[in-house]
Each structure stands twice: as structure tokens, then as C-alpha cells.
Design a protein around this motif. Structure first.
Motif, PDB file in Angstrom:
ATOM      1  N   PHE A   1      27.670 -15.344  27.704  1.00 58.29           N
ATOM      2  CA  PHE A   1      27.544 -14.098  26.962  1.00 58.29           C
ATOM      3  C   PHE A   1      27.781 -12.925  27.889  1.00 58.29           C
TER       4      PHE A   1
ATOM      5  N   ALA B   1      25.498  -9.203  22.106  1.00 52.07           N
ATOM      6  CA  ALA B   1      25.948 -10.363  22.901  1.00 52.07           C
ATOM      7  C   ALA B   1      27.332 -10.776  22.397  1.00 52.07           C
ATOM      8  N   LEU B   2      28.284 -10.774  23.320  1.00 48.44           N
ATOM      9  CA  LEU B   2      29.659 -11.158  22.934  1.00 48.44           C
ATOM     10  C   LEU B   2      30.095 -12.336  23.807  1.00 48.44           C
ATOM     11  N   VAL B   3      30.572 -13.351  23.162  1.00 46.84           N
ATOM     12  CA  VAL B   3      30.845 -14.593  23.895  1.00 46.84           C
ATOM     13  C   VAL B   3      32.144 -14.473  24.707  1.00 46.84           C
ATOM     14  N   ARG B   4      32.125 -15.087  25.900  1.00 54.18           N
ATOM     15  CA  ARG B   4      33.328 -15.114  26.750  1.00 54.18           C
ATOM     16  C   ARG B   4      33.528 -16.540  27.241  1.00 54.18           C
TER      17      ARG B   4
ATOM     18  N   PRO C   1      38.335 -14.222  22.721  1.00 51.05           N
ATOM     19  CA  PRO C   1      37.379 -14.761  21.745  1.00 51.05           C
ATOM     20  C   PRO C   1      37.967 -14.830  20.344  1.00 51.05           C
ATOM     21  N   ASP C   2      38.784 -13.823  19.970  1.00 50.36           N
ATOM     22  CA  ASP C   2      39.373 -13.865  18.620  1.00 50.36           C
ATOM     23  C   ASP C   2      40.073 -15.194  18.387  1.00 50.36           C
TER      24      ASP C   2
ATOM     25  N   ILE D   1      37.365 -18.298  18.475  1.00 51.71           N
ATOM     26  CA  ILE D   1      36.330 -18.219  17.437  1.00 51.71           C
ATOM     27  C   ILE D   1      36.921 -18.579  16.070  1.00 51.71           C
TER      28      ILE D   1
ATOM     29  N   LEU E   1      28.688 -23.264  18.657  1.00 51.83           N
ATOM     30  CA  LEU E   1      28.677 -21.950  19.303  1.00 51.83           C
ATOM     31  C   LEU E   1      27.458 -21.157  18.840  1.00 51.83           C
TER      32      LEU E   1
ATOM     33  N   ASN F   1      26.303 -12.128  16.866  1.00 46.03           N
ATOM     34  CA  ASN F   1      27.236 -12.224  15.728  1.00 46.03           C
ATOM     35  C   ASN F   1      27.139 -13.570  15.026  1.00 46.03           C
ATOM     36  N   LEU F   2      27.115 -13.512  13.725  1.00 51.54           N
ATOM     37  CA  LEU F   2      27.163 -14.763  12.938  1.00 51.54           C
ATOM     38  C   LEU F   2      28.539 -14.848  12.282  1.00 51.54           C
ATOM     39  N   SER F   3      28.977 -16.035  12.053  1.00 51.23           N
ATOM     40  CA  SER F   3      30.277 -16.185  11.393  1.00 51.23           C
ATOM     41  C   SER F   3      30.088 -16.547   9.927  1.00 51.23           C
TER      42      SER F   3
ATOM     43  N   ASP G   1      28.716  -5.776  10.105  1.00 56.67           N
ATOM     44  CA  ASP G   1      29.664  -5.525  11.193  1.00 56.67           C
ATOM     45  C   ASP G   1      31.025  -5.125  10.623  1.00 56.67           C
ATOM     46  N   ASP G   2      31.813  -4.436  11.445  1.00 57.81           N
ATOM     47  CA  ASP G   2      33.185  -4.062  11.061  1.00 57.81           C
ATOM     48  C   ASP G   2      33.223  -3.379   9.704  1.00 57.81           C
TER      49      ASP G   2
HETATM   50  O1    G Z   1      34.542  -9.078  22.459  1.00 54.15           O
HETATM   51  P1    G Z   1      35.361  -8.989  21.375  1.00 54.15           P
HETATM   52  O2    G Z   1      36.740  -9.133  21.717  1.00 54.15           O
HETATM   53  O3    G Z   1      34.511  -9.611  22.012  1.00 54.15           O
HETATM   54  O4    G Z   1      34.928  -9.958  20.198  1.00 54.15           O
HETATM   55  C1    G Z   1      35.873 -10.406  19.178  1.00 54.15           C
HETATM   56  C2    G Z   1      35.174 -10.831  17.914  1.00 54.15           C
HETATM   57  O5    G Z   1      34.427 -12.006  18.208  1.00 54.15           O
HETATM   58  C3    G Z   1      34.226  -9.814  17.389  1.00 54.15           C
HETATM   59  O6    G Z   1      34.546  -9.622  16.017  1.00 54.15           O
HETATM   60  C4    G Z   1      32.893 -10.462  17.465  1.00 54.15           C
HETATM   61  O7    G Z   1      32.133 -10.207  16.298  1.00 54.15           O
HETATM   62  C5    G Z   1      33.171 -11.896  17.562  1.00 54.15           C
HETATM   63  N1    G Z   1      32.205 -12.596  18.385  1.00 54.15           N
HETATM   64  C6    G Z   1      31.887 -12.335  19.670  1.00 54.15           C
HETATM   65  N2    G Z   1      30.924 -13.194  20.092  1.00 54.15           N
HETATM   66  C7    G Z   1      30.625 -14.001  19.032  1.00 54.15           C
HETATM   67  C8    G Z   1      29.706 -15.063  18.819  1.00 54.15           C
HETATM   68  O8    G Z   1      28.918 -15.461  19.681  1.00 54.15           O
HETATM   69  N3    G Z   1      29.664 -15.651  17.614  1.00 54.15           N
HETATM   70  C9    G Z   1      30.491 -15.224  16.615  1.00 54.15           C
HETATM   71  N4    G Z   1      30.400 -15.864  15.457  1.00 54.15           N
HETATM   72  N5    G Z   1      31.367 -14.232  16.771  1.00 54.15           N
HETATM   73  C10   G Z   1      31.438 -13.595  17.966  1.00 54.15           C
END
Ligand code: G
Ligand code: G
Ligand code: MN
Length: 749
Positions: free
Chosen positions: A481, A499-502, A513-514, A517, A529, A556-558, A618-619
Motif C-alpha cells: 500500500f 490506501a492505494l495498492v502498488r 494498478p488500473d 485491478i 486483494l 477502495n472496494l471494487s 468515489d469518482d
Molecule cells: O493510484 P491510482 O492510480 O492508484 O489508482 C487507480 C485506481 O485503482 C483507483 O480508481 C483506485 O480506486 C483503485 N485502487 C487502488 N487501490 C485499490 C485497492 O486496494 N482495491 C481496489 N479495489 N481498488 C484500488
């Protein structure tokens, strides 16, 4: 001879010594028996009397002597003897009284007449020849019933080949003879006499000659009729059959040629007529079958098979010329609904009309076909990603006007997926597969058009293997993260992080991540994840609590998570496990995730809300959520999408949107966050507009945990010891707490 020997008068005459008496008795007797010659010998071999037929007396004294000796021993003796050119058969017997008192010899002349008489006793056609063998070995014919010359010829041939007692074949005077020669008993010293029986083969065959001619004639006639018959058969049967056989063979190899050379009116002619009709029939049927095999019967458009063939030609051509082309798959949305509501016939009419409109739109570079029930396609020769997109827009326009089918007005929406060759695929199958994937994605697109991209393809082998790596990376710590600060605009410092995943792939390095994910959502890996993310984020919250750092954690939830009814329970358990209060966590959910299945998502969201968890949209502004949904959503926060924020300082319209969104959020009782803040001016505007939180590169990029601590300590927006205590004091809002915090600061100083 017996008569001679036993006749009493003759015996008594012989026993007299009177020559005249003896002569007279001999003459008497000879004329009685018809003998040619007769002789009487004394016991001393003297000739007592002799009768001749030609006046010439026999000279062979010695021979007769021997014959008498033999007769003396055996009672009688025989011999053929030649006397002055004539052959006689002599028989010698004694004149007994009762002992031999004289010998009598009787000679019977074998002249022509005798042979003829003999011949008459034989079967017809047999001739008799007497042959004498002379001392020097020469054979002479003495007497014959044949023509003299023939007898001489046959006799000559016997002189060359010595043969006796066997049947031989001979040729004489153009005739053929079977002959049998047999030597007659003759006396030693005499030339041996043979008798030759001959039989003319020509004579024997002559009764059959006419028959042979008849047979020959019949044979010739038969042969002639056979030849004429064969020729006729050849002309009327074999030749036509050969022509028909050849035509049949041509049919076999797919050439349909009528047989025109057969003009006859018989069965063969009829056969040829039927054959020609059969050719027409087969041709018709083949055309029909071929047409059906390559066309869609509802619309008359080429079908999938046909497109496959066409693509194969383009692909082969591409190898040489590099010519690009694309496949646009046009999928009619909710076609099943139309069919179930208006019936199959109406649906079929609709398809027909759609086909017609597509054809009208098409130019010579476009090949229009129907792929399956609700899918059409256009193959665009020369199509690349840019002009194919334009074509897709034009095709879209074709569906703007509703279709009139049987008094129904039908509005039809389509989604178009595009795959290009050689860019996206170099086989027909893969092109269709990828155009199909693009079509699925087009359904989620505002324009309803999607160009194939590896990123959207969950089924791409490369990407599938990447997903395998992803799970491993989750376990091995390559997924991390990064935390991006959110600044409270009223307080001026950080109160939240997102928290944004890398993912740093061990071999491929950083993966956006796009990319992964979306893929994780498509392949179901998102579940792992989410679990990992919740665990990691909540564990971090626990640390911060322990470190006295007051930060709320947004995660973030998907869309997939929103269909997981167990999610609330999982989150609560984790919070309890790490001893983190529920209010520390913010769950960000995009508008689009909710809108994918609003009913189901609302259920889970309400559940989360019931459990006291905080939710954020979000968004916001990019999706389709309506006010009615917004009203229903149990959320506490609204995040304005960065697309409206990034250019806020320069773009009046963005400002209007942001301003009204902030008002809207506030009026609904929500906190409003602006993401994508990239400059100070925007940040200032947001503060003035009353926005609650700001997030963006101007404040900070997402940071690894160590850098975040650094940020907290050193950034003007950071949350250092001082701010923390002020914050705490404010938050506590009690004089006691305030005093405590002042005390702490004082003691520090
Ligand atoms: O950092 P950015 O480029 O980080 O993130 C791209 C997209 O990925 C964003 O729309 C963000 O919501 C989504 N995202 C980032 N981290 C996660 C995560 O841990 N879980 C989910 N489901 N989406 C994430
Ligand atoms: O979940 P969400 O879509 O809100 O995730 C935020 C995304 O926005 C992340 O990908 C993050 O890296 C990105 N982001 C955050 N701040 C900025 C910014 O100031 N400018 C831009 N372009 N992107 C940002
Ligand atoms: Mn987010």
C-alpha cells in the motif's frame, strides 16, 4: 489244291507214267478250279506237267524244290512268285497214295482283275497295290487298283522310308493317302512281294467338303455380322455410355457439363436426357446448399462461415501486402427482450431491417455479415484503430432512428467492439474473439464503442499468467500500500489517508494498478486483494493508534466486493482482531461499481452502514448514478472526481460543477472531498467553496509507509507532535483535555 491232291482220277492219272494222261488230268482239273497255272512235280522234283496262261514256263526250279520240301514237312506250302512279270500265288500240296507220290503246284494269278475282286471285298475306298522289292532294294509296283502314277509315287516313298506293319501317310498327285504295307510270304531267293493297302484321305474327306464350306461360310457370315454388330453397339451403346461416364466423372470433380452429343431416341437417349436433367437438379441443389451454408436465412447476409472465408483471404493477402483491416462486431442490446415481447417473427423482421440499414451504410470496403442471433459484423478493409472508430460512430448513427416493424416502433441500441488486424490478431478466430471481448466492454462504455485492448482482456494468456504471479506477490510482499494524504481544509492538515495498492512485479517491475485491478476483477482475484488490503490497512490503523497518530484510513472496494454479502462480517472481525474502532475506516466505492447491480450493492452497503462503517462515493460525477440513488445511498462522504478538479483554477465550468457538487453534498449531509488537487490555487478555491477535504499531487503523491511518516513530520500539512496535540485538544473539546495538552507542551518546552 485239296481237290487236286485227293481227287481219285487225278491221283490215279498222276501215278501213271503217261505224260499225256497226266497233262490231260492237270488240264481238266485246272479248268475245274480256274487256276492260272498248274504244275505236277515228281518226288524227285521233276516237272511232270505244266499248264501256263501265257505259254511261258516257270524257270524257278530251285524255288519250287524248296517249297516241295516245306510241303513235305508241313503238308502244304505257299509262296508268291513272279513269273514273266506276273505275280502268282502258289500253293503246293502232295498227291497222297497214301504217301506222297507227286507234288502239285497251283498258281493263281494276281492280275488287275484279281486285285479288283479283292478290293470289292474290302471297305470302300481301299486300294491294293502289289510291290516287288528288287535285289538292289528298289521297289516297283507290279499291279495296282490305283492310278499307275499314284501307285508309283507311294511306292517310291516306301523306298525312302523302310516301314512295315504301320500306317503311314503319303502324298501323291495332290492327294493324301493312308497306307499300310505288309510283306507277303515268299520263297527265299525270290524278290519279296508286299501288298499295300492305301486309302485316299481326300476321298474320305470329300463327303465332308460341302459341310466344311457351309461351316466356313457360316463362320465368315458370323464374323461379318459380329463386326457389324459390334460397330453398331459401339455407335449406339458404348460411345454414349462412355460420354455419360465422362460427364459423371466431371460431376464428381464439380464440373457440370451437359451431354449434348447423344441424339438417339432409344433408352440410351432417354438416359442421356435424364442425365442432363439430373445435372440441372444437382446444380440447383448445390447452389442452394452452398448458399445456405454461407448465408444467414433470416437476413440473407453472409454468415459466420462466409466471413471466415473472407477473412482468410484478407489474412493471406496481408502476408504479402501488409494491408490492414478490422472487424467491427455490432451487438444488439437486449435483443432477447424484443424477441420475447414482440415475438420471433417480428424479431426476424427487425433483423432484416437492421441488415438492410447496415448494407446501405456499407461501402465497397465493408463486408457486412450476421455472426449470431444478436450479432452483426462489418469487416473493414483498410481499417485501423482510428478510422474503424469513425466507422463505428457512423454505424451507431444508423440506429438513431427507430425501426418500424409491423406497426411497432422499435428503438434499438447497439454496442460495437473493434479488433484490428494485424494489431490485435492475425487469425480469424482470434479476431472474432477479441472483437467479442471489446463488444462486452462496449456495453459499459458511454459511447458504447470499444476498441480491443490487452488491458480489457481478462482471457489474454499473458494476463492470465500475470494473475498467477499476482497471488504469489500478495503472499510474498511485492504488493504494497502507498498512502495518499487527504488534508482537512478547515484545519489545514492531514486527517485521512487513502490506501492505494502498488505492485512491483519481481521481473516486470511496476505494473499500473488500473491494469491489474481490472484484470483481478475479471478473473476473481480481486477477492484476495480485498482481504489482503483490509488486513493490511486495519493493521496499519492499529499501529497508528498505538503511536498516537490520529488518521482515518480510506480503502477502495471494487464492484465485486459489493456483491459479497459476507463482506461486513469480514471487516468487523478484522477490526475486532486489531482492536480498531469502526469509525477509523472509510470504504470508498465508485459510482460505477454501485450502478453495475444497484439492488445488490445497496443491500451490502446498507449492511455495512448498519454495522457502523463509513462509506464514501468515489469518482463522483463520472458515472450514471441518479439523484434518486444518491438519496438512498447510506454514505457519509462524496469524492468529486479528479477530472473536475485538476484544472479547477482555469476552468469556469469545472468550478461550477465542483461548487454545486459541494453544495449538493452538504445539503444531503455529506462531507465532500476533492481529489486531483494539483496546484495551490485550486486548493484555495476549494477552501473558499467550503470543501471539507482535499487530496492530490499538490499535497502529496501516494507515499510508501516510511515516506508517510516523513510527511507527517515535515510537511506543512503533516501531523507532527504539535498539531496532533492541538488536534486532540480540540477534538476532546473539554477544558481538562485542553489543559492536559497545554501541560504536555509546556513540559516539553
Ligand atoms: O493510484 P491510482 O492510480 O492508484 O489508482 C487507480 C485506481 O485503482 C483507483 O480508481 C483506485 O480506486 C483503485 N485502487 C487502488 N487501490 C485499490 C485497492 O486496494 N482495491 C481496489 N479495489 N481498488 C484500488
Ligand atoms: O480511488 P481513486 O480513483 O480516487 O484513486 C485516486 C487516483 O487518483 C489514484 O490513482 C491516484 O494516484 C490518483 N491521483 C491522486 N491525486 C492526483 C492528482 O493530483 N492528479 C492526478 N492526475 N491523479 C491523482
Ligand atoms: Mn479511491
Amino acid at each position: 489244291a485239296d481237290i487236286y491232291s485227293t481227287d481219285y482220277g487225278f491221283r490215279s492219272a498222276v501215278t501213271t507214267d503217261d505224260p499225256a494222261t497226266i497233262m490231260s488230268a492237270l488240264e481238266n482239273l485246272s479248268s475245274r478250279v480256274g487256276a492260272s497255272r498248274a504244275m505236277i512235280f515228281s518226288t524227285d522234283y521233276d516237272v511232270l506237267a505244266e499248264i501256263t496262261d501265257d505259254g511261258k514256263k516257270a524257270a524257278q526250279k530251285a524255288i519250287f524244290q524248296k517249297l516241295i520240301d516245306t510241303a513235305d514237312d508241313e503238308g502244304e506250302s505257299y509262296s508268291f512268285i513272279k513269273i514273266s512279270g506276273n505275280v502268282y500265288q502258289f500253293t503246293i500240296v502232295p498227291v497222297l497214295a497214301p504217301i506222297p507220290v507227286a507234288w502239285v503246284a497251283i498258281g493263281d494269278k494276281l492280275d488287275q482283275q484279281a486285285l479288283i475282286e479283292l478290293k470289292e471285298t474290302l471297305p470302300d475306298g481301299i486300294d491294293i497295290t502289289l510291290i516287288e522289292k528288287e535285289k538292289d532294294g528298289n521297289l516297283t509296283s507290279l499291279q495296282t487298283t490305283l492310278e499307275k502314277q499314284i501307285a508309283a509315287d507311294i511306292t517310291d516313298q516306301y523306298a525312302l522310308v523302310e516301314s512295315r506293319g504301320e500306317i503311314d501317310l503319303h502324298e501323291a498327285l495332290d492327294d493324301h493317302y493312308m497306307a499300310l504295307r505288309s510283306e507277303l510270304p515268299s520263297s527265299i531267293g525270290e524278290n519279296p512281294i508286299s501288298i499295300l493297302l492305301s486309302y485316299s484321305l481326300d476321298a474320305a474327306y470329300s463327303p465332308y467338303k460341302p459341310l466344311a464350306y457351309i461351316l466356313l461360310t457360316l463362320a465368315v457370315l458370323g464374323l461379318v455380322s459380329l463386326i457389324i454388330g459390334s460397330m453398331t453397339v459401339a455407335k449406339t451403346v458404348s460411345k454414349p455410355l462412355e460420354l455419360l461416364a465422362r460427364a459423371a466423372h466431371l460431376i464428381q470433380i464439380g464440373r457440370y457439363e451437359k451431354v449434348t452429343a447423344i441424339k438417339q431416341k432409344d433408352e440410351i437417349g432417354q438416359l442421356a436426357d435424364h442425365f442432363n436433367q439430373m445435372i440441372i437438379g444437382i446444380q440447383d441443389r448445390e447452389e442452394k446448399i452452398l448458399y445456405q451454408a454461407e448465408h444467414d436465412l433470416d437476413t440473407g447476409l453472409p454468415n459466420r462461415n462466409n466471413v471466415d472465408k473472407y477473412l482468410q483471404i484478407l489474412l493471406n493477402n496481408q502476408v504479402d501486402t501488409g494491408q490492414m483491416f478490422s472487424v467491427l462486431q455490432i451487438s444488439i442490446d437486449s435483443f432477447d427482450e424484443v424477441r420475447n415481447t414482440l415475438g420471433y417473427d417480428t424479431a426476424r423482421e427487425l433483423l432484416k431491417k437492421i441488415g438492410i440499414r447496415l448494407l446501405q451504410k456499407a461501402n465497397s470496403n465493408n463486408f457486412v455479415a450476421r455472426l449470431s442471433t444478436a450479432n452483426f459484423c462489418v469487416v473493414f478493409e483498410g481499417g485501423n484503430s482510428i478510422n474503424s472508430f469513425s466507422l463505428a460512430r457512423e454505424i451507431m448513427a444508423v440506429f438513431v432512428d427507430p425501426f418500424m416493424v409491423r406497426n411497432f416502433t422499435i428503438d434499438t441500441n447497439v454496442s460495437i467492439g473493434i479488433a484490428c488486424s494485424p494489431e490485435h490478431a492475425q487469425t480469424a478466430d482470434l479476431l472474432f474473439q477479441r472483437a467479442g471481448i471489446a463488444t462486452l466492454h462496449a456495453k459499459d462504455d458511454i459511447n458504447r464503442i470499444c476498441l480491443y485492448d490487452k488491458k480489457i482482456d481478462a482471457y489474454d494468456a499473458d494476463r492470465l499468467s500475470l494473475m498467477g504471479d499476482f497471488r504469489k506477490s500478495l503472499e510474498e510482499g511485492d504488493v504494497k500500500f502507498y498512502y495518499q494524504p487527504k488534508v482537512n481544509l478547515k484545519l489545514g492538515y492531514i486527517t485521512h489517508v487513502e490506501a492505494l495498492v502498488r505492485w512491483i512485479h519481481p521481473e516486470r517491475g511496476f505494473i499500473p494498478p488500473d491494469d491489474f485491478i481490472t484484470m483481478a476483477e475479471q478473473t476473481g482475484h480481486i477477492h484476495h486483494l480485498t482481504l489482503w488490503g483490509l488486513d493490511t490497512a486495519i493493521a496499519q490503523c492499529r499501529d497508528w493508534i498505538a503511536e498516537n497518530i490520529d488518521l482515518k484510513m480510506a480503502i477502495n472496494l471494487s464492484a465485486r466486493d459489493l456483491s459479497n454479502r459476507k463482506l461486513p462480517e469480514i471487516i468487523i472481525k478484522l477490526l475486532e482482531k486489531y482492536g480498531v474502532p469502526r469509525t477509523r475506516l472509510v470504504l470508498e466505492v465508485t459510482e460505477n461499481a454501485i450502478m453495475q447491480d444497484p439492488e445488490l450493492a445497496l443491500g451490502v452497503l446498507n449492511d455495512l452502514y448498519q454495522h457502523g462503517l463509513l462509506l464514501s462515493i468515489d469518482d463522483y460525477g463520472t458515472g450514471y448514478s441518479s439523484m434518486s440513488y444518491l438519496k438512498k445511498l447510506p454514505v457519509k462522504e462524496l469524492k468529486i472526481d479528479k477530472s473536475f478538479v485538476m484544472d479547477l483554477a482555469n476552468n469556469k465550468e469545472d468550478e461550477i460543477i465542483v461548487r454545486s457538487t459541494i453544495d449538493l453534498g452538504h445539503n444531503l449531509g455529506l462531507k465532500v472531498t476533492a481529489e486531483g488537487v494539483e496546484d495551490e490555487e485550486s486548493m484555495e478555491i476549494l477552501r473558499q467553496l467550503g470543501c471539507d477535504l482535499a487530496q492530490g499531487f499538490f499535497i502529496s503523491k501516494p507515499l510508501p509507509i516510511a515516506d508517510l511518516y516523513e510527511f507527517l513530520e515535515n510537511s506543512p500539512y503533516g501531523l507532527n507532535e504539535e498539531k496532533r496535540s492541538i488536534h486532540k485538544a480540540k477534538k476532546a473539546d473539554s477544558p481538562g483535555a485542553m489543559i492536559k495538552s497545554i501541560e504536555r507542551r509546556l513540559s516539553k518546552n
